[in-house]
Write an enzyme that holds these catalytic residues in place. Structure first.
Site, PDB file in Angstrom:
ATOM      1  N   GLY A  44      98.729  33.202  32.126  1.00 41.70           N
ATOM      2  CA  GLY A  44     100.055  33.682  32.502  1.00 41.70           C
ATOM      3  C   GLY A  44     100.988  33.817  31.308  1.00 41.70           C
ATOM      4  O   GLY A  44     101.924  34.617  31.345  1.00 41.70           O
ATOM      5  N   GLU A  91     100.184  37.111  29.918  1.00 41.34           N
ATOM      6  CA  GLU A  91     100.659  38.099  30.898  1.00 41.34           C
ATOM      7  C   GLU A  91     102.185  38.217  30.844  1.00 41.34           C
ATOM      8  O   GLU A  91     102.734  39.314  30.977  1.00 41.34           O
ATOM      9  CB  GLU A  91     100.179  37.696  32.297  1.00 41.34           C
ATOM     10  CG  GLU A  91      98.658  37.792  32.408  1.00 41.34           C
ATOM     11  CD  GLU A  91      98.107  37.161  33.680  1.00 41.34           C
ATOM     12  OE1 GLU A  91      98.380  35.957  33.912  1.00 41.34           O
ATOM     13  OE2 GLU A  91      97.424  37.842  34.439  1.00 41.34           O
TER      14      GLU A  91
HETATM   15  C1  HXC Z   1      99.307  22.763  33.306  1.00 38.75           C
HETATM   16  C2  HXC Z   1      98.912  22.374  31.087  1.00 38.75           C
HETATM   17  C3  HXC Z   1      98.493  23.696  30.909  1.00 38.75           C
HETATM   18  C4  HXC Z   1      98.522  24.575  32.034  1.00 38.75           C
HETATM   19  C5  HXC Z   1      98.345  22.674  29.022  1.00 38.75           C
HETATM   20  N1  HXC Z   1      98.809  21.771  29.901  1.00 38.75           N
HETATM   21  N2  HXC Z   1      98.147  23.853  29.602  1.00 38.75           N
HETATM   22  N3  HXC Z   1      99.311  21.911  32.287  1.00 38.75           N
HETATM   23  N4  HXC Z   1      98.935  24.063  33.205  1.00 38.75           N
HETATM   24  N5  HXC Z   1      98.193  25.863  31.937  1.00 38.75           N
HETATM   25  C6  HXC Z   1      99.138  20.352  29.647  1.00 38.75           C
HETATM   26  C7  HXC Z   1      97.907  19.509  29.478  1.00 38.75           C
HETATM   27  O1  HXC Z   1      97.378  19.158  30.726  1.00 38.75           O
HETATM   28  C8  HXC Z   1      98.452  18.327  28.716  1.00 38.75           C
HETATM   29  O2  HXC Z   1      99.160  17.497  29.594  1.00 38.75           O
HETATM   30  C9  HXC Z   1      99.503  18.977  27.813  1.00 38.75           C
HETATM   31  O3  HXC Z   1      99.824  20.242  28.423  1.00 38.75           O
HETATM   32  C10 HXC Z   1      98.968  19.256  26.413  1.00 38.75           C
HETATM   33  O4  HXC Z   1      97.780  19.997  26.531  1.00 38.75           O
HETATM   34  P1  HXC Z   1      96.405  19.548  25.840  1.00 38.75           P
HETATM   35  O5  HXC Z   1      95.321  20.205  26.598  1.00 38.75           O
HETATM   36  O6  HXC Z   1      96.362  18.077  25.680  1.00 38.75           O
HETATM   37  O7  HXC Z   1      96.583  20.209  24.397  1.00 38.75           O
HETATM   38  P2  HXC Z   1      95.429  20.712  23.412  1.00 38.75           P
HETATM   39  O8  HXC Z   1      94.284  19.747  23.421  1.00 38.75           O
HETATM   40  O9  HXC Z   1      96.117  21.020  22.128  1.00 38.75           O
HETATM   41  O10 HXC Z   1      94.898  22.089  24.062  1.00 38.75           O
HETATM   42  C11 HXC Z   1      95.739  23.186  24.172  1.00 38.75           C
HETATM   43  C12 HXC Z   1      95.117  24.239  25.107  1.00 38.75           C
HETATM   44  C13 HXC Z   1      94.759  23.559  26.456  1.00 38.75           C
HETATM   45  C14 HXC Z   1      93.842  24.818  24.473  1.00 38.75           C
HETATM   46  C15 HXC Z   1      96.135  25.365  25.292  1.00 38.75           C
HETATM   47  O11 HXC Z   1      95.927  22.864  26.933  1.00 38.75           O
HETATM   48  C16 HXC Z   1      94.361  24.530  27.520  1.00 38.75           C
HETATM   49  O12 HXC Z   1      93.242  25.034  27.540  1.00 38.75           O
HETATM   50  N6  HXC Z   1      95.251  24.797  28.494  1.00 38.75           N
HETATM   51  C17 HXC Z   1      94.968  25.627  29.638  1.00 38.75           C
HETATM   52  C18 HXC Z   1      94.948  27.096  29.227  1.00 38.75           C
HETATM   53  C19 HXC Z   1      94.620  27.939  30.434  1.00 38.75           C
HETATM   54  O13 HXC Z   1      93.557  27.850  31.034  1.00 38.75           O
HETATM   55  N7  HXC Z   1      95.551  28.827  30.814  1.00 38.75           N
HETATM   56  C20 HXC Z   1      95.390  29.700  31.950  1.00 38.75           C
HETATM   57  C21 HXC Z   1      95.936  29.011  33.159  1.00 38.75           C
HETATM   58  S1  HXC Z   1      95.600  29.916  34.628  1.00 38.75           S
HETATM   59  P3  HXC Z   1      98.685  15.963  29.855  1.00 38.75           P
HETATM   60  O14 HXC Z   1      99.764  15.441  30.746  1.00 38.75           O
HETATM   61  O15 HXC Z   1      97.372  16.072  30.498  1.00 38.75           O
HETATM   62  O16 HXC Z   1      98.635  15.361  28.474  1.00 38.75           O
HETATM   63  C22 HXC Z   1      96.723  31.131  34.628  1.00 38.75           C
HETATM   64  C23 HXC Z   1      96.665  32.022  35.812  1.00 38.75           C
HETATM   65  C24 HXC Z   1      97.673  33.135  35.670  1.00 38.75           C
HETATM   66  O17 HXC Z   1      97.506  31.275  33.759  1.00 38.75           O
HETATM   67  C25 HXC Z   1      97.669  33.982  36.862  1.00 38.75           C
HETATM   68  C26 HXC Z   1      98.599  33.501  37.892  1.00 38.75           C
HETATM   69  C27 HXC Z   1      98.065  33.661  39.254  1.00 38.75           C
END
Ligand code: HXC
Length: 257
Positions: free
Chosen positions: A108, A111
């Site tokens: 997102g 996006e």
């Molecule tokens: C909720 C999130 C998050 C997310 C990160 N965090 N991304 N929480 N939703 N999308 C939170 C983590 O849980 C963590 O909280 C804190 O942020 C720091 O993230 P880390 O993972 O510890 O950091 P790091 O190891 O540096 O990794 C960074 C990262 C990873 C590679 C960006 O966070 C990651 O892969 N995030 C998800 C990326 C993703 O899949 N995005 C797409 C989402 S789906 P805590 O409390 O656990 O420490 C989407 C759908 C869109 O976007 C369409 C809508 C319908």
């Protein structure tokens, strides 16, 4: 207005929106969406604003929709909650919007950047649509806007593998307007935003509308639209001023009329 997840400031004729959920890498939950849409709509209604900047932190523009908020939802919840409907309003603001991206712009977040008119990236920026890794797919426009930005094959690579691309690759692919050193991002974006905001608002609105039309209309229809909005600008005082200023070899003084 008090916001909990964004910081809003006006600098000159530029409205700045900074996403501020550091604990979640600026993940876009319902509240962030509502607040960004509210702030952008207010700026859009303000003739004192000629450009909007949307940015995040050094680490993340936005790491995606909030996975923890979405995890337990059913398809019916997503549909009936119109979870992302507000973004349609954001994408439709008339004022030019610049995404200033440092760090992660994933899912997102990518996006959301693509709902903006310019994407200016720090050299630390990372773009991707990793939803496939979560057992889903892009849902805020990624499958449609990314193809229009980078073409089918690069979009399919990103969306089907879930890999991320760095700022240099994103610029080569045409997703990014400019790449700048991370330390200079906000200064550079500020200059670009000031430049845009110094133009005549009616011409900015018309030009953005024509750019938007190009994304979704066949060429002949888009050209007809362009001819009409172009002609309409000749009824503005700013067109007379802009062309007189050129003839008189001086900078124009636009009044947004
Ligand atoms: C909720 C999130 C998050 C997310 C990160 N965090 N991304 N929480 N939703 N999308 C939170 C983590 O849980 C963590 O909280 C804190 O942020 C720091 O993230 P880390 O993972 O510890 O950091 P790091 O190891 O540096 O990794 C960074 C990262 C990873 C590679 C960006 O966070 C990651 O892969 N995030 C998800 C990326 C993703 O899949 N995005 C797409 C989402 S789906 P805590 O409390 O656990 O420490 C989407 C759908 C869109 O976007 C369409 C809508 C319908």
């Amino acid at each position: 207005t008090d916001y909990a997840t964004i910081i809003v400031e006006t600098r000159g004729r530029v409205g700045w929106i900074t996403i501020n959920r550091p604990e979640a890498l600026n993940a876009l939950n319902t509240q962030v969406c509502a607040e960004i849409v509210d702030a952008a709509t207010r700026f859009d209604a303000d003739e004192g604003i000629g450009a909007i900047v949307l940015t995040g932190s050094e680490r993340a523009f936005a790491a995606g929709a909030d996975i923890k908020e979405m995890e337990a939802k059913s398809g019916l919840d997503m549909l009936m909650g119109d979870h992302f409907g507000g973004w349609t309003t954001f994408a439709a603001v008339r004022t030019p919007v610049i995404a200033a991206v440092a760090g992660y712009a994933l899912g997102g977040g990518c996006e959301l950047a693509m709902m903006c008119d310019l994407i200016i990236a720090a050299d630390t920026a990372k773009f991707g649509q990793p939803e496939i890794n979560l057992g889903v797919m892009p849902g805020m426009g990624g499958s449609q806007r990314l193809i229009r930005a980078v073409g089918y094959y690069k979009a399919a690579d990103l969306i089907l593998t879930g890999r991320t691309m760095d700022a240099a690759e994103a610029e080569r692919a045409g997703l990014v307007s400019r790449v700048v050193p991370a330390a200079d991002l906000l200064d550079e974006v500020g200059k670009v935003a000031d430049t845009i905001a110094s133009k005549s608002l009616p011409s900015l609105y018309a030009a953005k509308a024509a750019l938007d039309a190009a994304m979704e209309t066949p060429l002949a229809e888009g050209l007809r639209f362009e001819r009409h909005v172009f002609a309409s600008l000749f009824d503005t005082a700013d067109q007379k001023e802009g062309m007189a200023a050129f003839r008189e070899k001086r900078p124009p003084e636009f009044t947004n009329r």
